[in-house]
Design a protein around this motif. Structure first.
Motif, PDB file in Angstrom:
ATOM      1  N   GLY A  53       0.811  -1.201   0.000  1.00 29.97           N
ATOM      2  CA  GLY A  53       0.000   0.000   0.000  1.00 29.97           C
ATOM      3  C   GLY A  53       0.845   1.252   0.000  1.00 29.97           C
ATOM      4  N   ARG A  73      -4.258  -1.764   2.932  1.00 30.04           N
ATOM      5  CA  ARG A  73      -3.706  -1.480   4.264  1.00 30.04           C
ATOM      6  C   ARG A  73      -2.994  -2.706   4.819  1.00 30.04           C
ATOM      7  NH1 ARG A  73      -9.115   0.808   4.980  1.00 30.04           N
ATOM      8  NH2 ARG A  73      -9.636  -0.872   6.423  1.00 30.04           N
ATOM      9  N   GLU A  74      -3.529  -3.888   4.525  1.00 26.84           N
ATOM     10  CA  GLU A  74      -2.882  -5.137   4.925  1.00 26.84           C
ATOM     11  C   GLU A  74      -2.995  -6.123   3.777  1.00 26.84           C
ATOM     12  OE1 GLU A  74      -2.851  -8.644   8.350  1.00 26.84           O
ATOM     13  OE2 GLU A  74      -4.117  -6.860   8.618  1.00 26.84           O
ATOM     14  N   VAL A  81      -6.064   1.503   0.886  1.00 33.85           N
ATOM     15  CA  VAL A  81      -5.394   2.722   1.347  1.00 33.85           C
ATOM     16  C   VAL A  81      -6.026   3.916   0.643  1.00 33.85           C
ATOM     17  CG1 VAL A  81      -3.227   4.020   1.346  1.00 33.85           C
ATOM     18  CG2 VAL A  81      -3.218   1.555   1.827  1.00 33.85           C
ATOM     19  N   THR A  85      -5.818   7.127   5.363  1.00 33.14           N
ATOM     20  CA  THR A  85      -5.195   5.978   6.032  1.00 33.14           C
ATOM     21  C   THR A  85      -4.031   6.474   6.893  1.00 33.14           C
ATOM     22  OG1 THR A  85      -5.791   4.489   4.228  1.00 33.14           O
ATOM     23  CG2 THR A  85      -4.010   3.789   5.676  1.00 33.14           C
ATOM     24  N   PHE A  87      -0.591   6.048   8.772  1.00 37.35           N
ATOM     25  CA  PHE A  87       0.659   5.293   8.685  1.00 37.35           C
ATOM     26  C   PHE A  87       1.558   5.658   9.863  1.00 37.35           C
ATOM     27  CE2 PHE A  87      -0.807   5.187   4.369  1.00 37.35           C
ATOM     28  CZ  PHE A  87      -0.185   4.114   3.730  1.00 37.35           C
ATOM     29  N   ASN A 232      -8.863   2.627   9.997  1.00 36.08           N
ATOM     30  CA  ASN A 232      -8.227   2.884   8.700  1.00 36.08           C
ATOM     31  C   ASN A 232      -6.736   3.159   8.926  1.00 36.08           C
ATOM     32  OD1 ASN A 232      -7.564   3.563   6.090  1.00 36.08           O
ATOM     33  ND2 ASN A 232      -8.823   5.428   6.011  1.00 36.08           N
ATOM     34  N   ARG A 233      -5.999   2.117   9.265  1.00 36.32           N
ATOM     35  CA  ARG A 233      -4.558   2.252   9.509  1.00 36.32           C
ATOM     36  C   ARG A 233      -3.800   1.191   8.723  1.00 36.32           C
ATOM     37  NH1 ARG A 233      -6.171  -0.469  14.415  1.00 36.32           N
ATOM     38  NH2 ARG A 233      -5.009  -2.438  14.663  1.00 36.32           N
ATOM     39  N   ALA A 234      -2.587   1.541   8.342  1.00 38.36           N
ATOM     40  CA  ALA A 234      -1.750   0.637   7.554  1.00 38.36           C
ATOM     41  C   ALA A 234      -0.936  -0.252   8.484  1.00 38.36           C
ATOM     42  CB  ALA A 234      -0.814   1.448   6.666  1.00 38.36           C
ATOM     43  N   GLU A 235      -0.937  -1.542   8.201  1.00 43.73           N
ATOM     44  CA  GLU A 235      -0.114  -2.481   8.954  1.00 43.73           C
ATOM     45  C   GLU A 235       1.301  -2.494   8.360  1.00 43.73           C
ATOM     46  OE1 GLU A 235      -1.205  -3.785  11.662  1.00 43.73           O
ATOM     47  OE2 GLU A 235      -3.272  -3.093  11.360  1.00 43.73           O
ATOM     48  N   THR A 264      -1.587  10.869   8.367  1.00 44.20           N
ATOM     49  CA  THR A 264      -2.127  10.612   7.034  1.00 44.20           C
ATOM     50  C   THR A 264      -1.533  11.612   6.049  1.00 44.20           C
ATOM     51  OG1 THR A 264      -3.962  12.177   7.212  1.00 44.20           O
ATOM     52  CG2 THR A 264      -4.321   9.971   8.129  1.00 44.20           C
ATOM     53  N   ASN A 358       3.802   0.988   3.403  1.00 43.99           N
ATOM     54  CA  ASN A 358       3.667   0.080   4.544  1.00 43.99           C
ATOM     55  C   ASN A 358       4.493  -1.187   4.357  1.00 43.99           C
ATOM     56  OD1 ASN A 358       2.087  -0.911   2.464  1.00 43.99           O
ATOM     57  ND2 ASN A 358       0.297  -1.396   3.736  1.00 43.99           N
TER      58      ASN A 358
END
Length: 519
Positions: A53, A73-74, A81, A85, A87, A232-235, A264, A358
């Motif tokens: 992403g 995101r994952e 994303v 999102t 990060f 809404n978060r990036a892994e 973001t 990510n």
């Protein structure tokens, strides 16, 4: 411990590099033509699996001219994303923290040259003179003499910020005070915490009050707990193209000013507007120009950028470079457990980009930015910058990894270990703290007569590593979760009574502080 990555592969030797005479201009026509190509390059990078992403924002002349998210995101799960999102920024946090301190300087809370000892009397370095003289400016410019990675290994073991900053007093200097550049997460953290001290509030609250709230950065925080509240978060991802997987979490609160912010691209666009506006935001003066301009002054030579050849310096939380398009301010961020971030600003052109990804390792942020700036300034790319930047990050750890694997390749006829009881016990020193060697839990790795052992480190021994016998009184463990097949040694020193009186933990011995005595 490779939990943080320096922002520019800073192993380059210092060299003399000619600086360009003038900055280049960006025409409206070239920028208009460059943005669709940036969009296509970002989409291609994700489609090819270079990163799971990606989010990108471009600001020009106080206006957001491009903002978009790409990919997932994952990896392997739904959830695209987008511009909102969140990060983890890793070392991209440093220039943001410099902006926060500039706001405090502008209010007269402190000066950039205020001694840290005057702000926080408990602060100590190993030597008396730097302890009394080191300023907030020194710590943000990485010129205190504190070795670069000091404290990172303690954070990886679970120690909190206060404990780590206290133990920096035990670390021998890497250079004379103000004579050498050594990129230090916990040095900068100490400077930021000291700057916030006169307010009576923690750093995280000061950052919120002085920067995030005034700019309307509602999704930005310097607390990891706040990052986790966002659906809404990036892994974070490791593994490489075609094998990206979210395997390891990263909780960076201990070094929050240096690597613990999350945000973001929509929020970061507002911060870029403030920086390019020299402290003006929506017609309001939020930070005096002089206080903010101090962060962009080149103070410490870093040599040539190893990919672009630009003359590179460090300011206060910013990398200042002089390259093919003139003066730029920037900073990269990375967690080797799965984050890559970048900001680059060209102040004369009032143009800036943020790229958040990510995954690690990847040079996609720098590659995209390099190609975009070539298009915006020149109308064509001088080369595809994706290739050299991807190669630089892919090979970052290769020599060390190869050396460790060669050094600890299985022996054909290793010497046997002593009985297990010779090694079991508690050990300690002032820097690492306590360590326990204990009988391993059932099913843990081991081997030889001394097998079945476990090394327990950190607060309450919570960081636990099986020990595998290598040769006589040398055992191996695997300290880095993102590199589970890269070993480090634990060497025991046995006394006349046949019991270990000390052990040396290789991965914690970078400054000669990895030997612990039996308690």
């Amino acid at each position: 411990m490779m939990s943080n990555v320096r922002p520019l592969l800073a192993a380059a030797l210092l060299v003399t590099v000619a600086l360009p005479a003038e900055a280049q201009e960006v025409t409206a026509a070239r920028l208009e033509a460059a943005l669709p190509q940036l969009d296509a390059m970002a989409a291609k990078a994700v489609a090819e699996g270079q990163v799971p992403g990606l989010a990108v924002v471009v600001v020009h002349k106080n206006t957001v001219v491009f903002i978009k998210g790409y990919g997932l995101r994952e990896a392997g799960k739904p959830g695209a994303v987008d511009a909102d999102t969140v990060f983890q920024l890793a070392s991209f946090s440093k220039p943001i923290s410099a902006t926060v301190v500039a706001a405090l300087v502008g209010e007269g809370v402190l000066d950039w040259d205020t001694a840290v000892a005057a702000l926080d009397p408990s602060f100590r370095l190993k030597e008396a003179y730097p302890t009394q003289q080191v300023s907030v400016r020194d710590l943000f410019a990485h010129r205190s003499g504190l070795p670069g990675d000091a404290g990172n290994e303690l954070e990886a073991l679970g120690y909190d910020r206060a404990t780590i900053l206290h133990r920096l007093a035990l670390v021998p200097p890497a250079s004379s005070f103000r004579a050498g550049y050594s990129y230090s997460n916990f040095g900068l953290t100490a400077g930021a915490v000291a700057a916030a001290a006169p307010t009576g509030k923690p750093w995280e609250e000061v950052a919120q009050e002085k920067l995030y709230a005034p700019l309307g950065m509602a999704s930005t925080s310097s607390r990891h707990a706040d990052f986790l509240t966002h659906a809404n978060r990036a892994e974070l991802h490791i593994g490489g193209p075609g094998q990206w997987a979210a395997k390891v979490a990263r909780q960076p609160d201990a070094q929050s000013p240096a690597g613990g912010a999350s945000s973001t691209v929509r929020d970061l666009a507002q911060w870029m507007r403030l920086e390019l506006g020299n402290g003006l935001f929506d017609g309001r003066r939020l930070i005096p120009a002089e206080a903010l301009a101090a962060t962009h002054q080149p103070l410490m030579a870093r040599g040539a950028n190893p990919v672009t050849g630009a003359a590179s310096f460090y300011g206060l939380g910013w990398v200042v470079e002089y390259g093919r398009h003139g003066e730029s301010w920037g900073h990269a961020g990375a967690f080797s457990v799965g984050a890559r971030t970048l900001v680059t600003l060209y102040p004369q052109a009032e143009l800036g980009i943020v790229v958040l990804a990510n995954a690690f390792p990847t040079g996609v942020p720098e590659g995209l930015a390099g190609n975009f700036f070539d298009l915006a300034f020149d109308g064509a790319t001088s080369q595809d910058w994706m290739g050299p930047w991807n190669a630089a990050y892919a090979g970052m750890f290769a020599p060390g990894v190869a050396a460790a694997r060669e050094r600890y390749a299985p022996l054909s006829d290793p010497l046997p270990a002593a009985p297990r009881e010779a090694y079991v016990g508690r050990y300690a020193n002032g820097y690492v703290g306590g360590a326990e060697v204990a009988a391993a839990r059932e099913g843990a790795a081991g081997g030889g007569a001394g097998g079945g052992l476990e090394l327990r480190l950190g607060p309450d021994g919570a960081a636990r590593f099986p020990l595998t016998h290598f040769n006589r009184d040398i055992f191996l463990y695997y300290p880095t979760p993102e590199m589970p097949d890269v070993p480090a040694a634990v060497r025991f020193t046995l006394g006349a009574d046949g019991k270990a009186g000390a052990l040396t933990i290789e991965d914690l011995d970078g400054y000669g502080l990895g030997t612990l005595e039996r308690e």
